[in-house]
Design an enzyme around this catalytic site. Structure first.
Site, PDB file in Angstrom:
ATOM      1  CE  LYS A 167      -1.703   3.045   1.966  1.00 39.18           C
ATOM      2  NZ  LYS A 167      -1.471   4.477   1.581  1.00 39.18           N
ATOM      3  CD  GLU A 240      13.228   0.660   9.070  1.00 36.54           C
ATOM      4  OE1 GLU A 240      13.653   1.637   9.704  1.00 36.54           O
ATOM      5  OE2 GLU A 240      13.915  -0.340   8.848  1.00 36.54           O
ATOM      6  CB  CYS A 274      13.699   8.718   7.409  1.00 40.09           C
ATOM      7  SG  CYS A 274      14.707   7.557   6.471  1.00 40.09           S
ATOM      8  CD  GLU A 372      10.418  12.960  10.689  1.00 40.98           C
ATOM      9  OE1 GLU A 372       9.214  12.664  10.756  1.00 40.98           O
ATOM     10  OE2 GLU A 372      11.272  12.209  10.188  1.00 40.98           O
TER      11      GLU A 372
HETATM   12  P1  NAD Z   1       2.539   8.765   7.046  1.00 45.27           P
HETATM   13  O1  NAD Z   1       2.656   8.109   8.370  1.00 45.27           O
HETATM   14  O2  NAD Z   1       1.605   9.896   6.906  1.00 45.27           O
HETATM   15  O3  NAD Z   1       2.146   7.694   5.938  1.00 45.27           O
HETATM   16  C1  NAD Z   1       2.908   6.539   5.690  1.00 45.27           C
HETATM   17  C2  NAD Z   1       2.006   5.479   5.085  1.00 45.27           C
HETATM   18  O4  NAD Z   1       1.073   5.050   6.072  1.00 45.27           O
HETATM   19  C3  NAD Z   1       1.164   5.977   3.917  1.00 45.27           C
HETATM   20  O5  NAD Z   1       1.079   4.973   2.955  1.00 45.27           O
HETATM   21  C4  NAD Z   1      -0.195   6.229   4.564  1.00 45.27           C
HETATM   22  O6  NAD Z   1      -1.269   6.162   3.671  1.00 45.27           O
HETATM   23  C5  NAD Z   1      -0.241   5.092   5.559  1.00 45.27           C
HETATM   24  N1  NAD Z   1      -1.151   5.280   6.699  1.00 45.27           N
HETATM   25  C6  NAD Z   1      -1.555   6.426   7.275  1.00 45.27           C
HETATM   26  N2  NAD Z   1      -2.376   6.155   8.320  1.00 45.27           N
HETATM   27  C7  NAD Z   1      -2.472   4.801   8.399  1.00 45.27           C
HETATM   28  C8  NAD Z   1      -3.165   3.906   9.265  1.00 45.27           C
HETATM   29  N3  NAD Z   1      -3.932   4.343  10.258  1.00 45.27           N
HETATM   30  N4  NAD Z   1      -3.038   2.581   9.063  1.00 45.27           N
HETATM   31  C9  NAD Z   1      -2.241   2.109   8.074  1.00 45.27           C
HETATM   32  N5  NAD Z   1      -1.588   2.910   7.205  1.00 45.27           N
HETATM   33  C10 NAD Z   1      -1.692   4.247   7.377  1.00 45.27           C
HETATM   34  O7  NAD Z   1       4.018   9.195   6.642  1.00 45.27           O
HETATM   35  P2  NAD Z   1       4.465   9.996   5.345  1.00 45.27           P
HETATM   36  O8  NAD Z   1       4.119  11.422   5.518  1.00 45.27           O
HETATM   37  O9  NAD Z   1       4.007   9.283   4.119  1.00 45.27           O
HETATM   38  O10 NAD Z   1       6.047   9.798   5.393  1.00 45.27           O
HETATM   39  C11 NAD Z   1       6.889  10.630   6.124  1.00 45.27           C
HETATM   40  C12 NAD Z   1       7.332   9.961   7.406  1.00 45.27           C
HETATM   41  O11 NAD Z   1       7.937   8.707   7.109  1.00 45.27           O
HETATM   42  C13 NAD Z   1       8.385  10.753   8.138  1.00 45.27           C
HETATM   43  O12 NAD Z   1       8.116  10.713   9.520  1.00 45.27           O
HETATM   44  C14 NAD Z   1       9.675  10.013   7.827  1.00 45.27           C
HETATM   45  O13 NAD Z   1      10.692  10.174   8.769  1.00 45.27           O
HETATM   46  C15 NAD Z   1       9.175   8.611   7.801  1.00 45.27           C
HETATM   47  N6  NAD Z   1      10.094   7.759   7.052  1.00 45.27           N
HETATM   48  C16 NAD Z   1      10.842   6.873   7.753  1.00 45.27           C
HETATM   49  C17 NAD Z   1      11.765   6.076   7.072  1.00 45.27           C
HETATM   50  C18 NAD Z   1      12.610   5.087   7.810  1.00 45.27           C
HETATM   51  O14 NAD Z   1      13.217   4.254   7.158  1.00 45.27           O
HETATM   52  N7  NAD Z   1      12.705   5.147   9.122  1.00 45.27           N
HETATM   53  C19 NAD Z   1      11.891   6.182   5.690  1.00 45.27           C
HETATM   54  C20 NAD Z   1      11.106   7.110   5.017  1.00 45.27           C
HETATM   55  C21 NAD Z   1      10.207   7.891   5.705  1.00 45.27           C
END
Ligand code: NAD
Length: 522
Positions: A167, A240, A274, A372
């Site tokens: 997803k 992650e 990240c 962040e």
């Molecule tokens: P987000 O949490 O808004 O979304 C991530 C994913 O989760 C999306 O596909 C979203 O649709 C889905 N999602 C949202 N709510 C959900 C729920 N209740 N149940 C299941 N899925 C759900 O994050 P974002 O804005 O897409 O990404 C940015 C964040 O990701 C930042 O905090 C960044 O640090 C982190 N990130 C971490 C890593 C790592 O390897 N640690 C890598 C890349 C990004």
């Protein structure tokens, strides 16, 4: 019949121009369930194909991706905004290399492994560990590395014999669908790698479906929701999550190099990485000079549409992310931070552009140093000592990565041991993510588990221990017949194994032997 309310459609939008690239209907709960069932049906024959044939598919995928690198990189840039060369290097190249790692190593790493037995009682046994695919692995991924993240996680899952349902972020569905198309062309059988598009509700449906493991990459807030849903049915998860990575510039650092690293580390992918440098601590003796160099280098950055080959910093992904950056910068300024560069939107370039920003005089009372930010902002703080730098670096709920800058590597390594982070780099930033062998993941609120390399592959399997007794006609002495005599014999056995006195050992051994004969011959 139960009726499902249809979720609002989602759009893939070019963040540099606002152009709508594609509209999608979100996959419903039922559609997600159906995708997981298709994956389940396809998984066993994918597993039975064997590692050699699965890796052949990965090799074909690698060839296709290398041939189509420019198209794929352009698509990523159009959908996520980053400069084309970053799409090429941090997405396509990293995935090609991760595939190479699997082609070269997955067979050896997934091979059965003999487990020796030191305990004398267990000597007449052979034991080994099998690594079996989990089954169907769900992957929920973010928008900031929209091709790289589902690919590196998905390819490891596939190599281990799993079927995968991804997803992707609602903002970058096209990049994930491109990955699905490439894998299909490479020969992945139908159902083995599927993408279901949608927003959070579709992600929640995937977490609630009958998958066997979930690899989630995203924010701490969403990660907590996913972890709660997973806990309700003991679904194993890898998380992650976000970071607030510190950069520690020690008093013997090479200023020229460290200032260039700070600028790239804070502004690559418009700060939406990240592993971005989100906080910079510089020894007081270098502070003003470091700031001058950082400001000068930041001023030279070319901001624009990522498709322009001259562009070095692209747009942010969307308005909401931009607002978070503005809030953090405003909060810092209101509390006395000095704005040395940027600090404004750049509307003449497009809807989501924010100027690379440098702030000095920041403190840990500011949101900019605690939450962040995930945008093109570099806050720099002076520190009096290594001790203070370590204390401030660890004063965070996050623990993804950190970097240390020094001419003395031994000093760097000693400080690395004291930092609470999943990765510490000495004299580099971020590039650890491009090392396919290196584990990636965080501590504290930055997550659980690891992706990439050997440790990432281990997350894609169950470990099954198989034990085979070489003396199948022999009863075990502990199979009942308890009583005072048996206890004496077993006490003797413990003495035989562990007493520091040779006499006690000998006497104990004789008593234990009697138990052995009694169990099998008397
Ligand atoms: P987000 O949490 O808004 O979304 C991530 C994913 O989760 C999306 O596909 C979203 O649709 C889905 N999602 C949202 N709510 C959900 C729920 N209740 N149940 C299941 N899925 C759900 O994050 P974002 O804005 O897409 O990404 C940015 C964040 O990701 C930042 O905090 C960044 O640090 C982190 N990130 C971490 C890593 C790592 O390897 N640690 C890598 C890349 C990004």
């Amino acid at each position: 019949m139960p009726t499902e309310t249809k979720a609002a459609p989602i759009s893939s939008i070019n963040p540099a121009t606002g152009e709508v690239l594609h509209d999608f209907d979100c996959a419903s709960e039922e559609e997600v369930r159906a995708a997981v069932e298709r994956a389940r049906a396809a998984q066993s024959s994918w597993q039975e194909l064997g590692i050699g044939r699965r890796l052949q598919v990965l090799r074909r995928f690698q060839t296709l991706l290398q041939e189509r690198k420019a198209d794929v990189a352009r698509l990523i840039t159009r959908e996520a905004g980053k400069p084309y060369v970053e799409s090429l290097l941090t997405e396509v190249l990293v995935v090609l290399d991760a595939t190479q790692f699997l082609i070269a190593n997955a067979r050896g790493l997934l091979r059965d492994q003999r487990i020796g037995h030191a305990n004398l009682v267990m000597k007449a046994k052979r034991g080994w560990v099998r690594r079996e695919p989990c089954g169907v692995i769900g992957i929920i991924s973010p928008w900031n590395y929209p091709f790289n993240i589902p690919a590196t996680e998905g390819l490891a899952a596939l190599a281990a014999g799993n079927a995968v349902v991804v997803k992707p972020s609602e903002f970058t569905s096209l990049s994930a669908l491109e990955l699905q198309a490439l894998l299909r062309t490479a020969g992945t059988p139908e159902g083995v790698f599927q993408v279901v598009v949608g927003a959070g509700a579709t992600g929640a449906a995937l977490a609630g479906a009958t998958i066997d493991k979930l690899i989630f990459t995203g924010s701490v807030a969403s990660g907590k929701k996913v972890a709660q849903a997973a806990a309700a049915r003991l679904l194993p998860v890898v998380l992650e999550l976000g970071g607030k990575d510190p950069m520690l510039v020690l008093d013997d650092a090479d200023l020229e190099v460290a200032s260039s690293a700070a600028v790239w580390g804070a502004f690559v992918n418009a700060g939406q990485t990240c592993l971005s440098v989100e906080r910079c601590y510089v020894h007081r003796s270098l502070y003003e000079l470091f700031l001058a160099k950082v400001v000068e280098k930041t001023g030279k950055l070319r901001v624009g549409n990522g498709l322009d080959p001259e562009t070095e910093v692209g747009p942010m992904i969307h308005e909401r992310q931009l607002q978070i950056v503005e809030e953090h910068v405003e909060d810092a300024r209101a509390q006395g931070a000095r704005l040395l560069a940027g600090g404004t939107r750049l509307p003449h370039l497009g809807p989501n552009f924010y100027a690379p920003t440098v702030l000095a005089g920041v403190t840990h009372e500011m949101r900019l140093m605690r939450e962040e930010t995930f945008g093109p902002v570099l806050p720099v703080m002076a520190v009096e000592s290594d001790e203070q730098a370590v204390q401030l670096a660890n004063d965070s709920k996050f623990g993804l990565a950190a970097s240390i800058w020094t001419r003395n590597r031994a000093r760097g390594h000693a400080i690395a041991a004291r930092l609470q982070a999943g990765t510490v780099m000495v004299n580099d930033v971020i590039s650890c993510y491009g090392i396919s062998e290196a584990p990636h993941g965080g501590v504290k609120a930055s997550g659980l588990g690891r992706t990439h390399g050997r440790f990432g592959l281990e997350e894609m399997v169950w470990v099954k221990y198989v034990d085979s007794d070489l003396l199948p006609r022999m009863r075990k002495v502990w199979w009942y017949g308890y009583g005072a005599e048996f206890i004496r014999q077993m006490e003797g056995f413990v003495d035989f194994l562990f007493s520091r006195r040779w006499g006690a050992r000998l006497a104990g051994g004789l008593r234990a032997l009697r138990a052995y004969f009694r169990a099998n011959w008397l």
